[in-house]
Design a protein around this motif. Structure first.
Motif, PDB file in Angstrom:
ATOM      1  N   ALA A 118      20.726  -5.194  -8.918  1.00  0.00           N
ATOM      2  CA  ALA A 118      19.822  -6.316  -9.868  1.00  0.00           C
ATOM      3  C   ALA A 118      18.372  -6.252  -9.540  1.00  0.00           C
ATOM      4  CB  ALA A 118      20.195  -7.596  -9.327  1.00  0.00           C
ATOM      5  N   LEU A 119      17.950  -5.959  -8.080  1.00  0.00           N
ATOM      6  CA  LEU A 119      16.730  -5.680  -7.625  1.00  0.00           C
ATOM      7  C   LEU A 119      16.183  -4.472  -8.245  1.00  0.00           C
ATOM      8  CD1 LEU A 119      16.720  -6.769  -4.154  1.00  0.00           C
ATOM      9  CD2 LEU A 119      15.391  -7.834  -6.039  1.00  0.00           C
ATOM     10  N   ARG A 120      17.022  -3.317  -8.247  1.00  0.00           N
ATOM     11  CA  ARG A 120      16.436  -2.052  -8.667  1.00  0.00           C
ATOM     12  C   ARG A 120      16.000  -2.163 -10.279  1.00  0.00           C
ATOM     13  NH1 ARG A 120      17.477   1.718 -12.185  1.00  0.00           N
ATOM     14  NH2 ARG A 120      19.347   0.306 -12.687  1.00  0.00           N
ATOM     15  N   GLU A 121      17.156  -2.787 -10.885  1.00  0.00           N
ATOM     16  CA  GLU A 121      16.863  -2.769 -12.416  1.00  0.00           C
ATOM     17  C   GLU A 121      15.664  -3.793 -12.711  1.00  0.00           C
ATOM     18  OE1 GLU A 121      20.004  -4.232 -15.194  1.00  0.00           O
ATOM     19  OE2 GLU A 121      18.634  -5.610 -15.846  1.00  0.00           O
ATOM     20  N   GLY A 122      15.355  -4.963 -11.988  1.00  0.00           N
ATOM     21  CA  GLY A 122      14.384  -5.497 -12.325  1.00  0.00           C
ATOM     22  C   GLY A 122      12.972  -4.858 -12.031  1.00  0.00           C
ATOM     23  N   LEU A 123      13.001  -4.262 -10.912  1.00  0.00           N
ATOM     24  CA  LEU A 123      11.532  -3.612 -10.648  1.00  0.00           C
ATOM     25  C   LEU A 123      11.488  -2.368 -11.585  1.00  0.00           C
ATOM     26  CD1 LEU A 123      12.210  -3.298  -6.712  1.00  0.00           C
ATOM     27  CD2 LEU A 123      10.384  -4.627  -7.598  1.00  0.00           C
ATOM     28  N   VAL A 124      12.653  -1.603 -12.005  1.00  0.00           N
ATOM     29  CA  VAL A 124      12.137  -0.576 -13.009  1.00  0.00           C
ATOM     30  C   VAL A 124      12.019  -1.056 -14.492  1.00  0.00           C
ATOM     31  CG1 VAL A 124      13.442   1.050 -11.630  1.00  0.00           C
ATOM     32  CG2 VAL A 124      14.697  -0.085 -13.489  1.00  0.00           C
ATOM     33  N   ARG A 125      12.424  -2.252 -14.727  1.00  0.00           N
ATOM     34  CA  ARG A 125      11.845  -2.955 -15.910  1.00  0.00           C
ATOM     35  C   ARG A 125      10.280  -3.003 -15.971  1.00  0.00           C
ATOM     36  NH1 ARG A 125      15.748  -6.947 -19.365  1.00  0.00           N
ATOM     37  NH2 ARG A 125      17.521  -5.697 -19.357  1.00  0.00           N
ATOM     38  N   ALA A 131      11.193   1.749  -8.388  1.00  0.00           N
ATOM     39  CA  ALA A 131      12.497   1.652  -7.309  1.00  0.00           C
ATOM     40  C   ALA A 131      13.487   2.474  -7.759  1.00  0.00           C
ATOM     41  CB  ALA A 131      13.042   0.175  -7.406  1.00  0.00           C
ATOM     42  N   THR A 132      14.304   2.871  -6.411  1.00  0.00           N
ATOM     43  CA  THR A 132      15.452   3.841  -6.777  1.00  0.00           C
ATOM     44  C   THR A 132      16.464   3.292  -5.893  1.00  0.00           C
ATOM     45  OG1 THR A 132      14.523   5.394  -5.009  1.00  0.00           O
ATOM     46  CG2 THR A 132      14.237   5.822  -7.444  1.00  0.00           C
ATOM     47  N   VAL A 133      17.827   3.393  -5.772  1.00  0.00           N
ATOM     48  CA  VAL A 133      18.634   3.155  -4.983  1.00  0.00           C
ATOM     49  C   VAL A 133      19.417   4.479  -4.459  1.00  0.00           C
ATOM     50  CG1 VAL A 133      21.074   2.154  -4.785  1.00  0.00           C
ATOM     51  CG2 VAL A 133      19.231   1.122  -5.949  1.00  0.00           C
ATOM     52  N   ASP A 134      19.539   4.510  -3.033  1.00  0.00           N
ATOM     53  CA  ASP A 134      20.059   5.527  -2.393  1.00  0.00           C
ATOM     54  C   ASP A 134      21.189   5.066  -1.596  1.00  0.00           C
ATOM     55  OD1 ASP A 134      20.656   7.895  -0.928  1.00  0.00           O
ATOM     56  OD2 ASP A 134      18.711   7.962   0.071  1.00  0.00           O
ATOM     57  N   GLY A 135      22.428   5.249  -1.822  1.00  0.00           N
ATOM     58  CA  GLY A 135      23.540   4.542  -1.185  1.00  0.00           C
ATOM     59  C   GLY A 135      23.404   3.200  -1.481  1.00  0.00           C
ATOM     60  N   ASP A 156      20.686   1.712   0.167  1.00  0.00           N
ATOM     61  CA  ASP A 156      19.143   1.452   0.568  1.00  0.00           C
ATOM     62  C   ASP A 156      18.488   1.430  -0.915  1.00  0.00           C
ATOM     63  OD1 ASP A 156      20.022   2.265   3.006  1.00  0.00           O
ATOM     64  OD2 ASP A 156      18.799   3.962   3.233  1.00  0.00           O
ATOM     65  N   LEU A 157      17.579   0.385  -0.886  1.00  0.00           N
ATOM     66  CA  LEU A 157      16.359   0.452  -1.820  1.00  0.00           C
ATOM     67  C   LEU A 157      15.343   0.891  -1.657  1.00  0.00           C
ATOM     68  CD1 LEU A 157      15.940  -1.079  -4.914  1.00  0.00           C
ATOM     69  CD2 LEU A 157      15.544  -2.949  -3.383  1.00  0.00           C
ATOM     70  N   LEU A 158      14.681   1.608  -2.294  1.00  0.00           N
ATOM     71  CA  LEU A 158      13.360   2.145  -2.025  1.00  0.00           C
ATOM     72  C   LEU A 158      12.235   1.681  -3.104  1.00  0.00           C
ATOM     73  CD1 LEU A 158      11.408   4.174  -0.406  1.00  0.00           C
ATOM     74  CD2 LEU A 158      12.004   6.062  -2.154  1.00  0.00           C
ATOM     75  N   VAL A 159      11.408   0.999  -2.397  1.00  0.00           N
ATOM     76  CA  VAL A 159      10.311   0.423  -3.725  1.00  0.00           C
ATOM     77  C   VAL A 159       9.155   1.194  -3.411  1.00  0.00           C
ATOM     78  CG1 VAL A 159       9.143  -1.743  -4.283  1.00  0.00           C
ATOM     79  CG2 VAL A 159      11.461  -1.851  -3.334  1.00  0.00           C
ATOM     80  N   ASN A 160       8.783   1.894  -4.507  1.00  0.00           N
ATOM     81  CA  ASN A 160       7.420   2.722  -4.384  1.00  0.00           C
ATOM     82  C   ASN A 160       6.257   1.895  -4.993  1.00  0.00           C
ATOM     83  OD1 ASN A 160       8.961   5.393  -3.802  1.00  0.00           O
ATOM     84  ND2 ASN A 160       9.828   4.778  -5.691  1.00  0.00           N
ATOM     85  N   GLY A 161       5.924   1.076  -4.014  1.00  0.00           N
ATOM     86  CA  GLY A 161       4.767  -0.050  -4.226  1.00  0.00           C
ATOM     87  C   GLY A 161       3.361   0.532  -4.211  1.00  0.00           C
ATOM     88  N   GLU A 210       0.933  -1.293   0.087  1.00  0.00           N
ATOM     89  CA  GLU A 210      -0.088   0.068   0.019  1.00  0.00           C
ATOM     90  C   GLU A 210       0.763   1.267  -0.071  1.00  0.00           C
ATOM     91  OE1 GLU A 210      -3.039   0.437  -0.300  1.00  0.00           O
ATOM     92  OE2 GLU A 210      -4.233  -1.516   0.198  1.00  0.00           O
ATOM     93  N   THR A 211       1.882   1.169   0.694  1.00  0.00           N
ATOM     94  CA  THR A 211       2.822   2.272   0.772  1.00  0.00           C
ATOM     95  C   THR A 211       4.360   2.090   0.447  1.00  0.00           C
ATOM     96  OG1 THR A 211       2.955   1.800   3.045  1.00  0.00           O
ATOM     97  CG2 THR A 211       1.548   3.472   2.475  1.00  0.00           C
ATOM     98  N   PRO A 212       5.393   2.853   0.166  1.00  0.00           N
ATOM     99  CA  PRO A 212       6.458   2.637  -0.155  1.00  0.00           C
ATOM    100  C   PRO A 212       7.301   2.017   0.816  1.00  0.00           C
ATOM    101  CG  PRO A 212       5.923   5.020  -0.882  1.00  0.00           C
ATOM    102  CD  PRO A 212       4.888   4.450  -0.138  1.00  0.00           C
ATOM    103  N   VAL A 213       8.275   1.372   0.627  1.00  0.00           N
ATOM    104  CA  VAL A 213       9.130   0.609   1.534  1.00  0.00           C
ATOM    105  C   VAL A 213      10.692   0.921   1.226  1.00  0.00           C
ATOM    106  CG1 VAL A 213      10.133  -1.571   2.446  1.00  0.00           C
ATOM    107  CG2 VAL A 213       7.478  -1.338   1.690  1.00  0.00           C
ATOM    108  N   ARG A 214      11.443   1.312   2.345  1.00  0.00           N
ATOM    109  CA  ARG A 214      12.835   1.635   2.288  1.00  0.00           C
ATOM    110  C   ARG A 214      13.574   0.260   2.821  1.00  0.00           C
ATOM    111  NH1 ARG A 214      16.772   5.454   1.519  1.00  0.00           N
ATOM    112  NH2 ARG A 214      15.245   6.922   1.129  1.00  0.00           N
ATOM    113  N   PHE A 215      14.290  -0.435   2.265  1.00  0.00           N
ATOM    114  CA  PHE A 215      15.085  -1.520   2.487  1.00  0.00           C
ATOM    115  C   PHE A 215      16.592  -0.914   2.941  1.00  0.00           C
ATOM    116  CE2 PHE A 215      11.845  -3.404   0.082  1.00  0.00           C
ATOM    117  CZ  PHE A 215      11.469  -4.598   0.808  1.00  0.00           C
TER     118      PHE A 215
END
Length: 424
Positions: A335-342, A348-352, A354-359, A314-319
């Protein structure tokens, strides 16, 4: 980061977003490889049951044979290991593929062989760091070297004046500590292992797995301060049963959360394991209201599963706590960022690290089909299969990479209703 040429792709589909039924997971890779090594260091005959039969465990078994240990065919029902409790120098280099546990555990164990051992791997393994373990072994008094800080590694072992205490930098992997722990009872004075980088250890739960197995083989490790005391002792266990793999369980727990109907796992016993990835179940049960921040440092192999699940949250998750995921079979953060943005360019974005998933529960793909690059990483292939429960057109490259830890993964997914079409 490159993606090896894929011999095939797998087009996945799920009717009406519904999977249902009972799945079975294999034995734990982490425990199987530890048990095989401890059986090899035991004097006498050991019978193992429940072992994982996969690329990584077959490599471990073959390596132990090169060390002069009798290991029967690796089979989930029974594996017999016969040993005099010692390792002999192998005549040829030991090939470990991209098996991190095999490479690191055997680099330390090779110090017990009275001669020279070369441990090498594939191109991916040759990029995975092992220098902190090499440094620790040299500080003990053995001779270990690598030109790059990654395999190939040359180890010269045997009877030497060995220190009774060593410090190790385990910031990149707790496998360095586990490797030292398991060989330490064979040293005349045992070993005190201390952390050079005091503080929280990513993947610390795997040390609990190691000490629990060692105890079942007759050697008790004592944790004291920022370190561990491993006594001199003899390993022995006539029988040992390997637990189911709770990293594998995460795929079916998440599939159940995403499916309109229920999936159960027929051979897991939640709450009765030290495996770190079992902690992921608490997060999965919160779906579609997963926490805003998920710390993946203590359940690293579950992060890919949780990241794909978060795509439908329902909401974004930062890993966070993901730095060690960058030195796994591939850079899993990228690899996760690339698959998600495909799937969706805004997902998804990467910050350092961290992986942010805008679900979103209403997530749609940008295109009719989405081809996921696996980078020959079993966990990337298995986690992105979960997206096919909610989205049409998911295609997995190099699906056979699941042979590393879960050879019949696609068969188990088919049992609960996932349809797959293999193409050249």
């Amino acid at each position: 980061m490159t993606n090896p040429k894929s011999p095939a792709t797998l087009h996945l589909s799920v009717e009406n977003q519904t999977l249902e039924g009972v799945a079975q997971v294999p034995g734990s890779k982490s425990i199987t490889n530890r048990a095989l090594l401890l059986a090899a260091l035991s004097k006498g005959e050991t019978t193992l049951s429940g072992c994982l039969v996969s690329h990584d465990t077959l490599l471990m078994a073959e390596a132990l044979r090169q060390f002069g240990v009798e290991v029967s065919e690796v089979h989930p029902e029974s594996v017999t290991v016969k040993s005099d409790g010692t390792l002999k120098p192998p005549a040829e280099p030991i090939f470990v593929g991209n098996a991190g546990t095999t490479a690191r555990f055997l680099t330390a164990a090779a110090c017990l062989a009275d001669g020279t051992t070369v441990i090498d791997g594939d191109e991916d393994m040759q990029r995975r760091p092992i220098q902190p373990l090499i440094t620790a072994l040299n500080e003990l008094g053995f001779a270990a070297e690598s030109a790059t800080g990654c395999p190939p590694v040359t180890v010269t072992g045997g009877a030497k004046e060995i220190a009774a205490k060593v410090g190790v930098d385990a910031g990149l992997s707790t496998q360095y500590i586990s490797a030292l722990m398991m060989m330490a009872p064979k040293l005349a004075n045992g070993l005190r292992i201390e952390l050079k980088n005091a503080g929280a250890l990513d993947g610390a739960g795997y040390l609990d797995v190691t000490t629990r197995i060692m105890a079942e083989f007759g050697v008790n490790v004592a944790e004291e301060g920022a370190g561990w005391n491993v006594p001199n002792g003899a390993y022995a266990s006539p029988t040992y049963a390997v637990e189911p793999d709770y990293s594998a369980c995460t795929y079916f727990w998440a599939a159940d959360a995403l499916s309109a109907k229920t999936i159960t796992i027929g051979n897991s016993k939640e709450g009765e394991t030290a495996q770190p990835d079992a902690k992921a179940l608490d997060v999965i049960r919160m779906f579609p209201n997963m926490p805003a921040i998920v710390d993946g440092s203590q359940m690293q192999d579950a992060v890919p599963t949780l990241a794909v699940l978060a795509a439908f949250n329902e909401t974004p998750v930062r890993f966070v706590g993901l730095k060690n995921l960058r030195v796994k079979e591939c850079d899993r953060v990228e690899a996760l960022r690339e698959g998600l943005v495909r799937i969706n360019a805004n997902l998804a974005t990467v910050d350092g690290d961290d992986l942010l998933v805008n679900g979103s529960p209403y997530l749609v793909s940008d295109a009719p089909t989405t081809q996921i690059r696996t980078f020959n990483d079993h966990r990337i292939a298995m986690c992105f299969a979960l997206a096919a429960i909610r989205l049409d057109g998911i295609i997995i490259e190099n699906p056979d990479c699941v042979q590393k830890t879960f050879p019949n993964y696609w068969d188990e997914m088919a049992k609960v209703g996932m349809v797959s079409e293999l193409t050249d």
